[in-house]
Design an enzyme around this catalytic site. Sequence first.
Site, PDB file in Angstrom:
ATOM      1  N   GLY A  69       8.145   6.292  -1.731  1.00  0.00           N
ATOM      2  CA  GLY A  69       7.451   5.366  -2.776  1.00  0.00           C
ATOM      3  C   GLY A  69       7.902   3.756  -2.681  1.00  0.00           C
ATOM      4  O   GLY A  69       8.608   3.698  -1.540  1.00  0.00           O
ATOM      5  N   SER A  70       7.913   3.286  -3.853  1.00  0.00           N
ATOM      6  CA  SER A  70       8.464   1.893  -3.847  1.00  0.00           C
ATOM      7  C   SER A  70       9.848   1.824  -3.836  1.00  0.00           C
ATOM      8  O   SER A  70      10.650   2.651  -4.457  1.00  0.00           O
ATOM      9  CB  SER A  70       7.934   1.198  -5.002  1.00  0.00           C
ATOM     10  OG  SER A  70       8.187   1.641  -6.266  1.00  0.00           O
ATOM     11  N   GLY A 121      12.615   3.886  -6.150  1.00  0.00           N
ATOM     12  CA  GLY A 121      13.515   4.712  -5.424  1.00  0.00           C
ATOM     13  C   GLY A 121      14.790   4.200  -5.816  1.00  0.00           C
ATOM     14  O   GLY A 121      15.823   5.075  -6.043  1.00  0.00           O
ATOM     15  N   GLU A 146      12.467   7.213   0.875  1.00  0.00           N
ATOM     16  CA  GLU A 146      11.552   6.504   1.948  1.00  0.00           C
ATOM     17  C   GLU A 146      11.037   5.532   1.118  1.00  0.00           C
ATOM     18  O   GLU A 146      10.217   5.787   0.207  1.00  0.00           O
ATOM     19  CB  GLU A 146      10.781   7.301   2.668  1.00  0.00           C
ATOM     20  CG  GLU A 146      11.483   8.136   3.615  1.00  0.00           C
ATOM     21  CD  GLU A 146      12.603   7.556   4.547  1.00  0.00           C
ATOM     22  OE1 GLU A 146      12.346   6.425   4.844  1.00  0.00           O
ATOM     23  OE2 GLU A 146      13.552   8.099   5.033  1.00  0.00           O
ATOM     24  N   CYS A 189       3.406   1.551   4.425  1.00  0.00           N
ATOM     25  CA  CYS A 189       4.462   1.088   4.230  1.00  0.00           C
ATOM     26  C   CYS A 189       4.899   0.637   5.772  1.00  0.00           C
ATOM     27  O   CYS A 189       5.580  -0.227   5.654  1.00  0.00           O
ATOM     28  CB  CYS A 189       5.551   2.275   4.198  1.00  0.00           C
ATOM     29  SG  CYS A 189       5.302   3.339   5.119  1.00  0.00           S
TER      30      CYS A 189
HETATM   31  P1  NAD Z   1       5.598   4.120  -6.423  1.00  0.00           P
HETATM   32  O1  NAD Z   1       7.015   3.992  -6.199  1.00  0.00           O
HETATM   33  O2  NAD Z   1       4.960   3.722  -7.860  1.00  0.00           O
HETATM   34  O3  NAD Z   1       5.352   5.840  -6.930  1.00  0.00           O
HETATM   35  C1  NAD Z   1       5.833   6.904  -5.972  1.00  0.00           C
HETATM   36  C2  NAD Z   1       5.713   8.196  -6.709  1.00  0.00           C
HETATM   37  O4  NAD Z   1       6.756   8.129  -7.822  1.00  0.00           O
HETATM   38  C3  NAD Z   1       4.600   8.648  -7.274  1.00  0.00           C
HETATM   39  O5  NAD Z   1       4.230   9.839  -7.430  1.00  0.00           O
HETATM   40  C4  NAD Z   1       5.021   8.154  -8.870  1.00  0.00           C
HETATM   41  O6  NAD Z   1       4.149   8.724 -10.059  1.00  0.00           O
HETATM   42  C5  NAD Z   1       6.254   8.432  -9.081  1.00  0.00           C
HETATM   43  N1  NAD Z   1       7.239   7.504 -10.012  1.00  0.00           N
HETATM   44  C6  NAD Z   1       6.781   6.433 -10.441  1.00  0.00           C
HETATM   45  N2  NAD Z   1       7.795   6.246 -11.395  1.00  0.00           N
HETATM   46  C7  NAD Z   1       8.849   7.022 -11.381  1.00  0.00           C
HETATM   47  C8  NAD Z   1       9.824   7.279 -12.211  1.00  0.00           C
HETATM   48  N3  NAD Z   1      10.344   6.447 -12.912  1.00  0.00           N
HETATM   49  N4  NAD Z   1      10.626   8.314 -11.684  1.00  0.00           N
HETATM   50  C9  NAD Z   1      10.262   9.304 -10.852  1.00  0.00           C
HETATM   51  N5  NAD Z   1       8.996   9.037 -10.278  1.00  0.00           N
HETATM   52  C10 NAD Z   1       8.494   8.034 -10.482  1.00  0.00           C
HETATM   53  O7  NAD Z   1       4.784   3.895  -5.255  1.00  0.00           O
HETATM   54  P2  NAD Z   1       3.198   4.039  -4.853  1.00  0.00           P
HETATM   55  O8  NAD Z   1       2.843   2.636  -5.503  1.00  0.00           O
HETATM   56  O9  NAD Z   1       2.559   5.230  -5.299  1.00  0.00           O
HETATM   57  O10 NAD Z   1       3.228   3.980  -3.481  1.00  0.00           O
HETATM   58  C11 NAD Z   1       3.329   2.507  -2.612  1.00  0.00           C
HETATM   59  C12 NAD Z   1       4.884   2.381  -2.323  1.00  0.00           C
HETATM   60  O11 NAD Z   1       5.274   3.588  -1.596  1.00  0.00           O
HETATM   61  C13 NAD Z   1       4.834   1.217  -1.181  1.00  0.00           C
HETATM   62  O12 NAD Z   1       5.932   0.673  -1.567  1.00  0.00           O
HETATM   63  C14 NAD Z   1       5.092   1.816   0.011  1.00  0.00           C
HETATM   64  O13 NAD Z   1       5.866   0.955   1.003  1.00  0.00           O
HETATM   65  C15 NAD Z   1       5.787   3.191  -0.214  1.00  0.00           C
HETATM   66  N6  NAD Z   1       5.673   4.131   0.981  1.00  0.00           N
HETATM   67  C16 NAD Z   1       6.790   4.490   1.577  1.00  0.00           C
HETATM   68  C17 NAD Z   1       6.712   5.225   2.869  1.00  0.00           C
HETATM   69  C18 NAD Z   1       7.678   5.599   3.487  1.00  0.00           C
HETATM   70  O14 NAD Z   1       7.840   6.506   4.179  1.00  0.00           O
HETATM   71  N7  NAD Z   1       9.039   4.544   3.710  1.00  0.00           N
HETATM   72  C19 NAD Z   1       5.463   5.854   2.904  1.00  0.00           C
HETATM   73  C20 NAD Z   1       4.307   5.579   2.116  1.00  0.00           C
HETATM   74  C21 NAD Z   1       4.509   4.809   1.167  1.00  0.00           C
END
Ligand code: NAD
Length: 497
Positions: free
Chosen positions: A226-227, A231, A249, A283
Amino acid sequence: MIQCKNYINGQFIGSRGGTLERRNPANTQEVVGVINQSGEDEINNAVSVAHNAFPAWRAISRVRRGEYLDRLVQVLKRETESFSRLVAREMGKNINEATAEVTEGIHMVQYVVGTARTPFGDVVSSEIAEKDSFMRRKPKGVVAAITPWNFPFAIPFWLIAPSVAEGNTVVFKPSKETSCTAQKLAECVHEVGFPPGVINFIYGSGEKCGMPLVRHPDIPVVLFTGSAEIGQQIRKVCAEFPDKMCACEMGGKNAIIVLDDADMNLAVNASVISAYKTSGQRCTAASRIIVHKNRLKEFEKKFVEMSKRIRIGDPLDQNMFTGPLINETQMNKVLNYNQLAKDEGARVLLDGARLTQGKLANGYFLSPFVYRMTHNTKSRVLREEVFGPHVAIIPVKDLEQAIEIHNDTDYGLVCSVITEDFRKAREVRERCDYGLGYWNLPTIGAEVHLPFGGVKKSGTGMPSASTLIDVVTHRTAWTVNYSKEIKMAQGMRVDIK
Ligand code: NAD
C-alpha cells in the site's frame, strides 16, 4: 450484487460493524456489493482460528499443501472471465488489463505449486568431515496480509500463496474498495476445501480492521502492500514487539529516461503505457519522463499527440485504453496535484480535467495532464506519488544529470531507460535506485518469477512475488554428527583435563 461476509474457520459469517456499499467507479449508480465491516471481535476470532490451524497445516507435507493450491489454480482458471469482469466493475481497470491481472495472479499460484516439489533448504558441508549441516526453512505462524485496491486479484495471491505453501496460515484483509473481488476469492478458497482456519478473510477499514490485525500479539508476520505513509505506521507498530516483522511494498515516483539515441517510437509508446495504464494508478506507473534536451521537442510532440488519442471510458469495453479513477477522493487528489504543478511553475502541454460527456459524468474519469518542468529538488509534484494520469517531462543535458534527477526522490521502485547504447544502459542499471529496472520497456509489466520490491521509501528490502518465500519462512540450521566423538569447528578443544 455481492454480499461480502468474513470468511473465518471455513465459514462465511456476518459481523457487527455495520455495512458499506461499494459502487462502480465508472458508474456510481451501480452498487457492486455490500460489505460487512469487521472490528476487534472478528479479528480476534480470525487470528485465533488461524493460530489453531497452524500446527496441523505445517505438519502436512509441502507437496500436499501444493496440491491444495493446484486445485485452487483450476478453480481460478475456470472463473477467469467472471473475475476479470468483477475487477473491471469494482476497481475500474479496463477489461483487457483486468484479465492480464487475473492471469498474473494465477501465474503466482502456479509458480508456488511448482516450488512445492523443489528443495526447501540446502545441504552444506561442515569444517568437520564427520558432520553434515542443513539449512531448512520453517513456517513462521499466522501471516497477516493487507492489500491495496489497485491489484485486487493478483496482490492477494502474491502474499497468500507462498505463505500457505510454506506452512503458514493467513488472515487476509483487502482494501475496502475492492472487497467484492476478495469475497469471490474466498468463495474459490472455500470450494477447494482448504482445512478450516488456514485462509481467513476479514473486511473493513484500515483503522478498525487493519491496525488491530497488525497489533495482534499472535501475528508474527505482517505482509503489507500500500502507501508509504501507512507502511511507515505499520513498521513503527511492529517495532514495538520483540517478535513481529513486517515486509512492506509501497509507492513509487518512477521515471523513464529517454536518451539522445533513443528509438523515439519505442520511447513514446513505453511512456504512454507506463503513464496511463490503470489510469496511472499502478505503483509502477511512470509520472516522470526524463528526456535528453536534443530530443525534447520531438518527444513532447509525439507524447502529447498520443496522450490526446488514448480512449478513456467504460472498463468493460475492450476498445478503451483506460478507465476511471478509483474514487472521488483519488480523483480530487490528482486534480489538486495538477493545480500544484501549475503553481510550481509547470509549462502545461496538455491540461487534464474531469470528463463529463454523456455516461462519463457518472464516473471518476480524468483526461491526461502533461507538463514540462525543469527539475527542482524542492518541487512536490516532481517528488511525491500522484497516482493518476499526471506526467512531468523533465529536460536534461546528459546521462549524468538524468541519473542524478532519477534518484532525487524518496522512492525507488521502478526505473526504465530508452537507449540503443549498451554502455549507457549499464550505467543506469548500476547507478539508479530501483527494485525493478527495464531497458527499452515500459515501467509496468512485472512477472511473478522475478523479485518485486523497491528501495528507499518504496520497500523494506524484502521483495514480494517469487521472493516472498524468504519472508514467510525462517531459515534454520541443523547440524548432525556421524562420529562417536565430538569434534568442534574453529579448532576448539573438547578434552577435559
Ligand atoms: P493504503 O496504504 O491507503 O491502503 C492499503 C491497505 O492498508 C488497505 O487494505 C487499507 O485498508 C489498509 N490500511 C489503511 N490504513 C491502515 C492502518 N492504519 N493500519 C493498517 N492497515 C491500514 O493504499 P491504497 O490507497 O489502498 O493503495 C495505493 C497505494 O499502494 C499506492 O501508494 C501504491 O503505490 C501502493 N502499491 C504498492 C505496490 C507495491 O508492490 N510496491 C503495489 C500496489 C500498490
